[in-house]
Design a protein around this motif. Structure first.
Motif, short mmCIF file in Angstrom:
data_model
loop_
_atom_site.label_atom_id
_atom_site.label_comp_id
_atom_site.label_asym_id
_atom_site.label_seq_id
_atom_site.Cartn_x
_atom_site.Cartn_y
_atom_site.Cartn_z
N ASN A 98 0.66 -1.12 0.01
CA ASN A 98 0.05 0.07 0.04
C ASN A 98 0.98 1.12 0.03
OD1 ASN A 98 -2.34 -1.40 0.22
ND2 ASN A 98 -2.75 -1.40 2.09
N SER A 99 1.65 1.26 0.97
CA SER A 99 2.83 2.55 0.87
C SER A 99 3.34 2.42 -0.38
CB SER A 99 3.83 2.15 1.80
OG SER A 99 4.81 3.17 2.02
N GLU A 104 4.20 5.32 -5.72
CA GLU A 104 4.13 5.30 -7.13
C GLU A 104 3.14 6.16 -7.79
OE1 GLU A 104 4.94 1.57 -10.13
OE2 GLU A 104 3.10 1.42 -9.04
N ASN A 105 2.03 6.26 -7.25
CA ASN A 105 0.92 7.19 -7.71
C ASN A 105 1.28 8.56 -7.73
OD1 ASN A 105 -0.77 5.04 -8.60
ND2 ASN A 105 -1.79 5.14 -6.70
N ASP A 106 2.27 8.85 -6.40
CA ASP A 106 2.75 10.08 -6.09
C ASP A 106 3.61 10.50 -7.27
OD1 ASP A 106 0.96 10.64 -4.08
OD2 ASP A 106 2.53 10.32 -2.50
N VAL A 107 4.51 9.82 -7.83
CA VAL A 107 5.30 10.18 -8.85
C VAL A 107 4.70 10.20 -10.16
CG1 VAL A 107 7.27 8.98 -10.33
CG2 VAL A 107 7.23 8.84 -7.63
N ASP A 108 3.62 9.37 -10.36
CA ASP A 108 2.79 9.60 -11.54
C ASP A 108 2.23 10.86 -11.53
OD1 ASP A 108 3.84 7.17 -12.52
OD2 ASP A 108 1.93 6.01 -11.97
N ALA A 109 1.69 11.32 -10.48
CA ALA A 109 1.00 12.67 -10.39
C ALA A 109 1.93 13.69 -10.62
CB ALA A 109 0.21 12.71 -9.03
N TYR A 143 10.69 8.13 -3.83
CA TYR A 143 10.14 6.77 -4.21
C TYR A 143 11.24 5.71 -4.36
CZ TYR A 143 8.12 3.13 -7.01
OH TYR A 143 7.62 1.65 -7.29
N ASN A 144 12.19 6.17 -5.13
CA ASN A 144 13.47 5.23 -5.32
C ASN A 144 14.02 4.78 -4.07
OD1 ASN A 144 12.74 5.00 -8.13
ND2 ASN A 144 14.28 6.45 -8.82
#
Length: 190
Positions: A28-29, A34-39, A151-152
Motif C-alpha cells: 500500500n505504501s 508510485e501514484n505520487d510519482v505519476d501525479a 520513491y526510489n
C-alpha cells in the motif's frame, strides 16, 4: 506435549500474519508512492501543455512580421505537434526539448531583428506568460525529481527492498535534461 505443538503452530501463524501484514502495508505504501510519482509527472505535463497551448498565440502575434522567418515558425509548429502526439514521458520530454530550442531561437530573432515588435504589448504579454510557464515547468520538474528520489529511496531500504521485489515494484526513471542543455547558450546583442 499437545500444548507445546499448539504453541508452535500459534507461533507460526503469528509470524505468518506479521509477514502478511508487513507485505500488505508495504504494498500500500509503495503503491501510493508510485501514484505520487505519476501525479508529479502529470503536473509536469500539465505545465508543458500550457506552454504548448500558448505557442500558437505567440506565433500568430509575430507571424506577420516574420515572413522570412518561416523556418522558425515551422519548427515551433512541428515541435508542438510532436508534443501533442507524444505518448510516453520520454517522447514528451524530447518534444519539449525541441520546443525549448525553437522558442529560444524565435525569442532571439524577435529581440534582435524586430525591436519594435518586441515592444508590442501583445507580444510582451505573451512573452511574460511564456517566461512564467518556463518557470512553472522548472518548478514542477524539481518536484517530480524529488518525488522520484523519495520513491526510489524507499525501494532500496532494507527490508522494504526485498518486499518491493516480491511485489513487483521497480525504480522510476528520473528527469534527464537534453544533451544540448549542457551547452552554454551564446547570447549576443550586436
Amino acid at each position: 506435549m499437545k500444548r507445546r505443538g499448539s504453541g508452535i503452530i500459534v507461533g507460526i501463524v503469528v509470524i505468518a500474519l506479521a509477514i502478511g501484514a508487513y507485505l500488505v502495508m508495504t504494498y500500500n505504501s509503495l503503491a501510493s508512492a508510485e501514484n505520487d510519482v505519476d501525479a508529479k509527472w502529470s503536473q509536469v505535463e500539465n505545465v508543458m501543455q500550457r506552454r504548448a497551448d500558448l505557442i500558437p498565440n505567440l506565433v500568430n502575434s509575430v507571424k506577420g512580421s516574420m515572413n522570412h522567418e518561416e523556418k522558425i515558425v515551422k519548427e515551433i509548429t512541428d515541435a508542438r505537434k510532436a508534443y501533442n502526439n507524444a505518448k510516453t514521458p520520454s517522447e514528451k520530454n524530447d518534444a519539449n526539448n525541441q520546443i525549448d530550442q525553437s522558442l529560444g531561437t524565435m525569442v532571439n530573432v524577435i529581440q534582435e531583428s524586430y525591436p519594435t515588435l518586441a515592444s508590442n504589448e501583445n507580444v510582451k504579454t505573451l512573452m511574460v506568460q511564456l517566461e512564467g510557464t518556463e518557470n512553472r515547468i522548472s518548478v514542477e520538474r524539481k518536484n517530480y525529481i524529488e518525488q522520484v528520489n523519495d520513491y526510489n529511496q524507499s525501494l532500496v531500504r532494507f527490508p522494504r527492498n526485498m518486499a518491493a521485489k516480491v511485489l513487483g515494484f521497480d525504480k522510476k526513471a528520473n528527469f534527464k535534461a537534453d544533451e544540448g542543455a549542457k551547452e552554454v547558450p551564446d547570447v549576443s546583442f550586436e
